[in-house]
Design a protein around this motif. Sequence first.
Motif, PDB file in Angstrom:
ATOM      1  N   TYR A 167     -28.486 -13.892  16.401  1.00 53.36           N
ATOM      2  CA  TYR A 167     -28.242 -15.310  16.660  1.00 53.36           C
ATOM      3  C   TYR A 167     -29.511 -15.969  17.191  1.00 53.36           C
ATOM      4  CZ  TYR A 167     -23.459 -13.421  17.331  1.00 53.36           C
ATOM      5  OH  TYR A 167     -22.256 -12.767  17.195  1.00 53.36           O
ATOM      6  N   TYR A 190     -30.141 -19.422  19.570  1.00 55.13           N
ATOM      7  CA  TYR A 190     -29.576 -20.510  20.358  1.00 55.13           C
ATOM      8  C   TYR A 190     -30.705 -21.365  20.932  1.00 55.13           C
ATOM      9  CZ  TYR A 190     -25.001 -18.256  20.507  1.00 55.13           C
ATOM     10  OH  TYR A 190     -23.782 -17.715  20.170  1.00 55.13           O
ATOM     11  N   LEU A 223     -25.696 -23.138  19.251  1.00 50.72           N
ATOM     12  CA  LEU A 223     -26.012 -22.206  18.175  1.00 50.72           C
ATOM     13  C   LEU A 223     -26.752 -22.921  17.053  1.00 50.72           C
ATOM     14  CD1 LEU A 223     -25.604 -19.319  17.069  1.00 50.72           C
ATOM     15  CD2 LEU A 223     -23.449 -20.125  16.083  1.00 50.72           C
ATOM     16  N   TYR A 275     -27.063 -18.113  12.685  1.00 48.76           N
ATOM     17  CA  TYR A 275     -26.777 -16.717  12.922  1.00 48.76           C
ATOM     18  C   TYR A 275     -26.772 -15.973  11.596  1.00 48.76           C
ATOM     19  CZ  TYR A 275     -21.823 -17.708  11.789  1.00 48.76           C
ATOM     20  OH  TYR A 275     -20.648 -18.087  11.177  1.00 48.76           O
ATOM     21  N   ILE A 318     -25.194 -12.238   9.775  1.00 45.51           N
ATOM     22  CA  ILE A 318     -24.319 -11.085   9.994  1.00 45.51           C
ATOM     23  C   ILE A 318     -24.847  -9.805   9.366  1.00 45.51           C
ATOM     24  CG2 ILE A 318     -22.279 -12.517  10.351  1.00 45.51           C
ATOM     25  CD1 ILE A 318     -21.373 -11.811   7.538  1.00 45.51           C
ATOM     26  N   GLY A 336     -25.361 -22.818  12.293  1.00 47.64           N
ATOM     27  CA  GLY A 336     -24.612 -23.119  13.499  1.00 47.64           C
ATOM     28  C   GLY A 336     -24.410 -24.615  13.619  1.00 47.64           C
ATOM     29  N   ASP A 368     -20.320  -5.675  15.830  1.00 46.27           N
ATOM     30  CA  ASP A 368     -19.010  -6.297  15.655  1.00 46.27           C
ATOM     31  C   ASP A 368     -18.134  -6.079  16.875  1.00 46.27           C
ATOM     32  OD1 ASP A 368     -18.331  -5.887  12.084  1.00 46.27           O
ATOM     33  OD2 ASP A 368     -19.648  -7.195  13.227  1.00 46.27           O
ATOM     34  N   ASN A 369     -17.469  -7.147  17.292  1.00 43.47           N
ATOM     35  CA  ASN A 369     -16.498  -7.083  18.389  1.00 43.47           C
ATOM     36  C   ASN A 369     -17.090  -6.620  19.705  1.00 43.47           C
ATOM     37  OD1 ASN A 369     -14.411  -7.865  16.633  1.00 43.47           O
ATOM     38  ND2 ASN A 369     -14.246  -5.779  15.912  1.00 43.47           N
ATOM     39  N   GLN A 370     -18.387  -6.816  19.859  1.00 48.80           N
ATOM     40  CA  GLN A 370     -18.992  -6.520  21.148  1.00 48.80           C
ATOM     41  C   GLN A 370     -19.794  -7.710  21.630  1.00 48.80           C
ATOM     42  OE1 GLN A 370     -20.994  -2.792  21.491  1.00 48.80           O
ATOM     43  NE2 GLN A 370     -19.343  -1.654  20.519  1.00 48.80           N
ATOM     44  N   ALA A 371     -20.039  -7.752  22.923  1.00 42.71           N
ATOM     45  CA  ALA A 371     -20.735  -8.890  23.514  1.00 42.71           C
ATOM     46  C   ALA A 371     -22.176  -8.951  23.023  1.00 42.71           C
ATOM     47  CB  ALA A 371     -20.727  -8.773  25.028  1.00 42.71           C
ATOM     48  N   PRO A 372     -22.681 -10.147  22.721  1.00 39.32           N
ATOM     49  CA  PRO A 372     -24.089 -10.242  22.340  1.00 39.32           C
ATOM     50  C   PRO A 372     -24.991  -9.960  23.534  1.00 39.32           C
ATOM     51  CG  PRO A 372     -23.146 -12.433  22.526  1.00 39.32           C
ATOM     52  CD  PRO A 372     -22.029 -11.469  22.701  1.00 39.32           C
ATOM     53  N   PHE A 375     -28.920 -10.667  24.987  1.00 41.29           N
ATOM     54  CA  PHE A 375     -29.900 -11.726  24.794  1.00 41.29           C
ATOM     55  C   PHE A 375     -31.317 -11.253  25.093  1.00 41.29           C
ATOM     56  CE2 PHE A 375     -27.707 -15.711  24.018  1.00 41.29           C
ATOM     57  CZ  PHE A 375     -26.391 -15.333  24.231  1.00 41.29           C
ATOM     58  N   GLN A 425     -16.441 -14.312  26.612  1.00 41.60           N
ATOM     59  CA  GLN A 425     -17.461 -13.635  27.407  1.00 41.60           C
ATOM     60  C   GLN A 425     -17.862 -14.528  28.567  1.00 41.60           C
ATOM     61  OE1 GLN A 425     -20.434 -12.815  24.294  1.00 41.60           O
ATOM     62  NE2 GLN A 425     -18.586 -12.737  23.059  1.00 41.60           N
ATOM     63  N   PHE A 447     -21.136 -15.010  31.277  1.00 41.53           N
ATOM     64  CA  PHE A 447     -22.524 -14.644  31.521  1.00 41.53           C
ATOM     65  C   PHE A 447     -22.983 -15.300  32.823  1.00 41.53           C
ATOM     66  CE2 PHE A 447     -23.664 -13.015  27.308  1.00 41.53           C
ATOM     67  CZ  PHE A 447     -22.748 -13.626  26.487  1.00 41.53           C
ATOM     68  N   LEU A 457     -30.139 -14.068  30.776  1.00 39.72           N
ATOM     69  CA  LEU A 457     -28.674 -14.082  30.676  1.00 39.72           C
ATOM     70  C   LEU A 457     -28.145 -12.675  30.842  1.00 39.72           C
ATOM     71  CD1 LEU A 457     -28.012 -16.496  27.713  1.00 39.72           C
ATOM     72  CD2 LEU A 457     -26.851 -16.582  29.897  1.00 39.72           C
ATOM     73  N   ASN A 469     -24.730 -10.301  30.860  1.00 37.39           N
ATOM     74  CA  ASN A 469     -23.330 -10.259  30.468  1.00 37.39           C
ATOM     75  C   ASN A 469     -22.487  -9.750  31.636  1.00 37.39           C
ATOM     76  OD1 ASN A 469     -21.172 -10.317  28.502  1.00 37.39           O
ATOM     77  ND2 ASN A 469     -21.222  -8.108  28.632  1.00 37.39           N
ATOM     78  N   TYR A 472     -16.666  -9.077  28.862  1.00 40.31           N
ATOM     79  CA  TYR A 472     -16.320  -9.306  27.462  1.00 40.31           C
ATOM     80  C   TYR A 472     -14.830  -9.012  27.374  1.00 40.31           C
ATOM     81  CZ  TYR A 472     -16.298  -8.771  22.388  1.00 40.31           C
ATOM     82  OH  TYR A 472     -16.033  -8.911  21.051  1.00 40.31           O
ATOM     83  N   TYR A 517     -17.677 -14.547  14.015  1.00 33.55           N
ATOM     84  CA  TYR A 517     -19.047 -14.321  14.472  1.00 33.55           C
ATOM     85  C   TYR A 517     -19.616 -15.414  15.348  1.00 33.55           C
ATOM     86  CZ  TYR A 517     -18.873 -10.750  10.918  1.00 33.55           C
ATOM     87  OH  TYR A 517     -18.524  -9.663  10.161  1.00 33.55           O
ATOM     88  N   LYS A 518     -19.175 -16.654  15.171  1.00 32.70           N
ATOM     89  CA  LYS A 518     -19.803 -17.742  15.914  1.00 32.70           C
ATOM     90  C   LYS A 518     -19.394 -17.685  17.370  1.00 32.70           C
ATOM     91  CE  LYS A 518     -20.099 -22.140  14.586  1.00 32.70           C
ATOM     92  NZ  LYS A 518     -19.917 -23.403  13.812  1.00 32.70           N
ATOM     93  N   VAL A 519     -20.371 -17.599  18.250  1.00 32.42           N
ATOM     94  CA  VAL A 519     -20.138 -17.583  19.686  1.00 32.42           C
ATOM     95  C   VAL A 519     -20.459 -18.972  20.209  1.00 32.42           C
ATOM     96  CG1 VAL A 519     -20.738 -16.479  21.866  1.00 32.42           C
ATOM     97  CG2 VAL A 519     -20.809 -15.152  19.752  1.00 32.42           C
TER      98      VAL A 519
END
Lengths: 111, 109
Positions: free
Chosen positions: A33, A35, A45, A48, A50, A58, A96-100, A102, B33, B35, B43, B45, B48, B95-97
Amino acid sequence: GGIITQTPKFLIGQEGQKLTLKCQQNFNHDTMYWYRQDSGKGLRLIYYSITENDLQKGDLSEGYDASREKKSSFSLTVTSAQKNEMAVFLCASSRDNQAPLFGEGTRLSVL
Amino acid sequence: GDKVKQSPSALSLQEGTNSALRCNFSIAATTVQWFLQNPRGSLMNLFYLVPGTKENGRLKSAFDSKESYSTLHIRDAQLEDSGTYFCAAVGTGGYKVVFGSGTRLLVSP
């Protein structure tokens, strides 16, 4: 452990200049991503991706291009820097399905 | 309008007190999430979440997807808790956060 590396850390540009920001991650994450954060505000955003060669817009994509050259690398181009623009650009990556996670950010100032 | 609304926008706490931050979503959030952004801009985390609650030390977070909100509770606030707290949601589609605009917290002695 893995790391997200953003380069450069600081970027000073001229009005109208095309500027490129780079991001590398060695987590082997699929999603990356970009931002933008303006002073005192939340993150918005820009683009992004995938997977390698994928690109999704975004909310703030106008004025920017992006490129996912390979899985570990996601670059962002400011197509024409605006005078007096100041912002921090944050790159993130996630599985996938986890926190980004940074990066530390690229701080942009335009003269 | 804002898809993720955070409140309050700013908060001052005395050391040792408790408080709660909140996010309301106008999107169908599937995960949330939280932060913490430190004064240097990094940032970190904190949580989650899928719908439910999680606890970590003095922090506890809850996400109610049916009522479209999430909370972050801070117990026994410490000076090092100061910073800007962001919540972010992922909607259906994956996917978009999307981030809220943040709560600036200052803990003082």
